[in-house]
Design a protein around this motif. Structure first.
Motif, short mmCIF file in Angstrom:
data_model
loop_
_atom_site.label_atom_id
_atom_site.label_comp_id
_atom_site.label_asym_id
_atom_site.label_seq_id
_atom_site.Cartn_x
_atom_site.Cartn_y
_atom_site.Cartn_z
N MET A 189 37.80 43.23 23.36
CA MET A 189 38.56 42.33 24.22
C MET A 189 39.92 41.97 23.62
SD MET A 189 35.61 39.74 25.68
CE MET A 189 36.79 39.04 26.85
N HIS B 63 40.78 41.95 20.51
CA HIS B 63 40.74 41.40 19.16
C HIS B 63 40.11 42.42 18.22
CE1 HIS B 63 41.91 37.28 20.32
NE2 HIS B 63 41.25 37.55 21.43
N SER C 52 50.10 31.68 25.86
CA SER C 52 48.80 31.71 25.19
C SER C 52 48.24 33.12 25.32
CB SER C 52 47.85 30.69 25.84
OG SER C 52 48.36 29.38 25.73
N PHE C 53 47.79 33.65 24.21
CA PHE C 53 47.39 35.06 24.17
C PHE C 53 45.88 35.19 24.06
CE2 PHE C 53 51.68 34.76 22.43
CZ PHE C 53 52.35 35.65 23.25
N CYS C 54 45.34 36.08 24.89
CA CYS C 54 43.91 36.38 24.86
C CYS C 54 43.61 37.56 23.93
CB CYS C 54 43.40 36.71 26.26
SG CYS C 54 43.52 35.33 27.41
N ARG C 55 44.61 38.34 23.64
CA ARG C 55 44.44 39.50 22.77
C ARG C 55 45.50 39.47 21.68
NH1 ARG C 55 45.07 44.41 26.60
NH2 ARG C 55 46.62 43.02 27.53
N ASN C 56 45.21 40.09 20.57
CA ASN C 56 46.16 40.11 19.46
C ASN C 56 46.49 41.52 18.98
OD1 ASN C 56 43.76 40.79 18.27
ND2 ASN C 56 43.77 39.17 16.74
N ALA D 154 49.09 38.09 27.25
CA ALA D 154 48.93 36.69 27.61
C ALA D 154 47.74 36.47 28.53
CB ALA D 154 50.20 36.16 28.26
N CYS D 155 47.20 35.24 28.48
CA CYS D 155 46.04 34.90 29.30
C CYS D 155 46.45 34.39 30.68
CB CYS D 155 45.21 33.82 28.61
SG CYS D 155 44.58 34.28 26.99
#
Length: 305
Positions: free
Chosen positions: A49, A51, A169-173, A189-190
């Motif tokens: 997801m 990460h 805001s980020f959901c993934r990096n 981004a989320c």
């Protein structure tokens, strides 16, 4: 019934093997089947997801926070937990800051390339259309009125672009790119990114598109004035050929890089990365070669005459 992802982990090979055995046993009892090509075993790191899980970069540092969430243990926030939290927070925020700084300079370079073409078009305009006043018009004190507004425009739009991206805001990096590019970062981004997309579109309109309009207008005037100036105007026009070639190549690459993120149609991610990388690198490598070849031809023609 279908399951998207099953993750089984262990602190050692033995514990991981035992966990995997239990998972496979439960899958078999439930009557489910696994897709062999999608299975990955005994990996030190996995991407889930967006990460990257596993690895040992922050493993020991995050251990106090991990122990807080273990079953049967009381939640007691100790000083070493605060130290671990501060370290991880600093590591994550510094990574984002470094990405934003890199993004600002990369987009500034791209904007400068476009603005440089405008300055070169103005130089050709003054040299061909007003040759007697060329040195007067190109004096630094007078030419600054063409330089400062465009530089301020570039800095403002790039700063706005980067600042808005930093507030997301980020959901993934994990960014699917070789450098911090605006659209590649926004995709992580989320929430809603409508404002970022709008500002990105405004940046494209106010920098390369406006520059293209100014360049086109200057060359329309140049071409219309050449027949009136006779042979000298035709000779001066030959110096514009290289500039026109560079403009066409640079703007074509910029347009393709921009459309690759707006119009997907199954375009591979590697293609988008390639086009956006070429937008930064290709003009810097192509322009010196073009100008060098053209300058050599001009010198050769002069020596023959």
């Amino acid at each position: 019934m279908s399951l998207d992802d099953i993750l089984a982990h262990g602190s050692s090979f033995q514990t991981a093997s035992e966990t995997l055995r239990l998972v496979l046993q439960r899958v078999s009892v439930a009557g489910l089947k696994l897709h062999p090509q999608k299975c990955r075993f005994m990996r030190k790191e996995v991407e889930f997801m967006g990460h990257r899980l596993g690895g040992r970069r922050h493993q020991h540092t995050a251990a106090p926070l991990y122990h807080l969430l273990q079953k049967g243990r009381g939640f007691t926030w100790m000083p070493h937990c605060q130290q671990a939290f501060n370290y991880l927070q600093k590591a994550l925020t510094e990574a984002l800051i470094g990405c934003l700084v890199q993004m600002f300079f990369i987009h500034s370079i791209g904007a400068f390339q476009s603005t440089l073409l405008v300055w070169m078009a103005l130089d050709r305009y003054f040299a061909i259309c007003t040759p007697l006043y060329y040195h007067e018009r190109m004096a630094l004190t007078r030419f600054l009125k063409f330089i400062i507004p465009l530089v301020l425009r570039n800095v403002f739009m790039d700063s706005l672009l980067v600042s808005l991206a930093g507030k997301l805001s980020f959901c993934r990096n994990v960014m699917n790119h070789c450098f911090c590019e605006h659209m590649a970062l926004v995709e992580l981004a989320c929430g809603s990114t409508a404002i970022n997309n709008l500002v990105g579109l405004m940046t494209v309109v106010l920098i390369p598109l406006v520059d293209f309009i100014i360049i086109t207008a200057s060359y329309i005037i140049i071409f219309s004035s050449v027949p009136k100036s006779g042979g000298s105007g035709v000779k001066a026009l030959q110096t514009c050929v290289t500039h026109i070639v560079v403009i066409i190549v640079s703007l074509t690459i910029a347009l393709v890089a921009f459309l690759s993120y707006r119009i997907r149609n199954g375009l591979p991610a590697e293609s988008r990365v390639f086009f956006s990388t070429m937008y930064v690198l290709f003009p810097n490598c192509f322009n010196p070669i073009t100008y060098g070849i053209r300058t050599a031809k001009i010198r050769q023609n002069k020596s023959v005459k």
